[in-house]
Design an enzyme around this catalytic site. Sequence first.
Site, PDB file in Angstrom:
ATOM      1  N   SER A   9      -3.997  60.661  76.581  1.00  0.00           N
ATOM      2  CA  SER A   9      -4.006  61.604  77.692  1.00  0.00           C
ATOM      3  C   SER A   9      -3.185  62.844  77.307  1.00  0.00           C
ATOM      4  O   SER A   9      -3.514  63.483  76.310  1.00  0.00           O
ATOM      5  CB  SER A   9      -3.493  60.916  78.959  1.00  0.00           C
ATOM      6  OG  SER A   9      -3.881  61.632  80.107  1.00  0.00           O
ATOM      7  N   HIS A  17      -9.200  55.024  82.721  1.00  0.00           N
ATOM      8  CA  HIS A  17      -8.351  55.973  81.995  1.00  0.00           C
ATOM      9  C   HIS A  17      -7.327  55.237  81.135  1.00  0.00           C
ATOM     10  O   HIS A  17      -6.949  55.730  80.074  1.00  0.00           O
ATOM     11  CB  HIS A  17      -7.646  56.896  82.998  1.00  0.00           C
ATOM     12  CG  HIS A  17      -6.985  58.079  82.372  1.00  0.00           C
ATOM     13  ND1 HIS A  17      -7.691  59.114  81.775  1.00  0.00           N
ATOM     14  CD2 HIS A  17      -5.673  58.399  82.215  1.00  0.00           C
ATOM     15  CE1 HIS A  17      -6.849  60.022  81.303  1.00  0.00           C
ATOM     16  NE2 HIS A  17      -5.618  59.598  81.556  1.00  0.00           N
TER      17      HIS A  17
END
Length: 267
Positions: free
Chosen positions: A102, A236
């Site tokens: 990320s 995610h």
Amino acid sequence: MTLGTDPTATAATADRWFRRYAQTPTPRRRLLVLPHAGGSASFFHAWGTSFDPGTEVLVARYPGRHDRLTDPCIDRMEDLTEQLTLALRPLLDVPLTLFGHSMGASLAYETALLLARRYGVRPAALHVSSRKAPHRLTPRPLHEAGDEALTAEVRRLGGTDEALLADPDLREIVLPAIRADFTIVGRYGPRSADPVDCPVHAYIGDRDPSITVDDMSGWADVAPAGFELDVLPGGHFYLQEQRERLVGTLGRRMDEADRARGGAQTG
């Protein structure tokens, strides 16, 4: 290319910036792991013993959290890259692989560029996870939102201990670091597609709520030395449930890079 130690970057600085899992006094390579926004080195604790004894795992310890709680938070990507890269200098005596998840993927990319531009160091590979390529980013100003909106986004993405967010006293402690990280994310990009001089490997969960496979494929534009994209089951934070598969892939690819480097040296 690797470098010897730099007298201007001390071992104490490196120890402050990196959680080091020293499996051998003479590692043949290092893997630097860069956590997500709001993340910490403890999230990747299990990675420290997931690779062979010749691989030293480093996990970045961002300021403003855990044992660096009193260190001022950093809210600019350029400053974070600068300080992290300087701290990394004493550890460039063996091949270095970068893995970022990320926000950490953008940091890994910027670190690879700075290592090359300033020190002539070419990482063995750049591994990026759950983050759009720099020229495809569409920053969201979540850092300008109130605490509740910011906390809601952190919960939506996952990857942060719910107990830290649910307890008002603990949340007050962790929110400054979370807000600083989301300020970095909110102000970073889109950037020019500057190429890195190493292979790039990208990873994404097939149920990521914010990023698509096409988004991740954009990393090919900065990877003239080679690009691969892996899609794994999960959201995610697919890397929690897919940890064994992911670290296995990383280990295999580091082995392949070792063999390719050895062949180039003897060829």
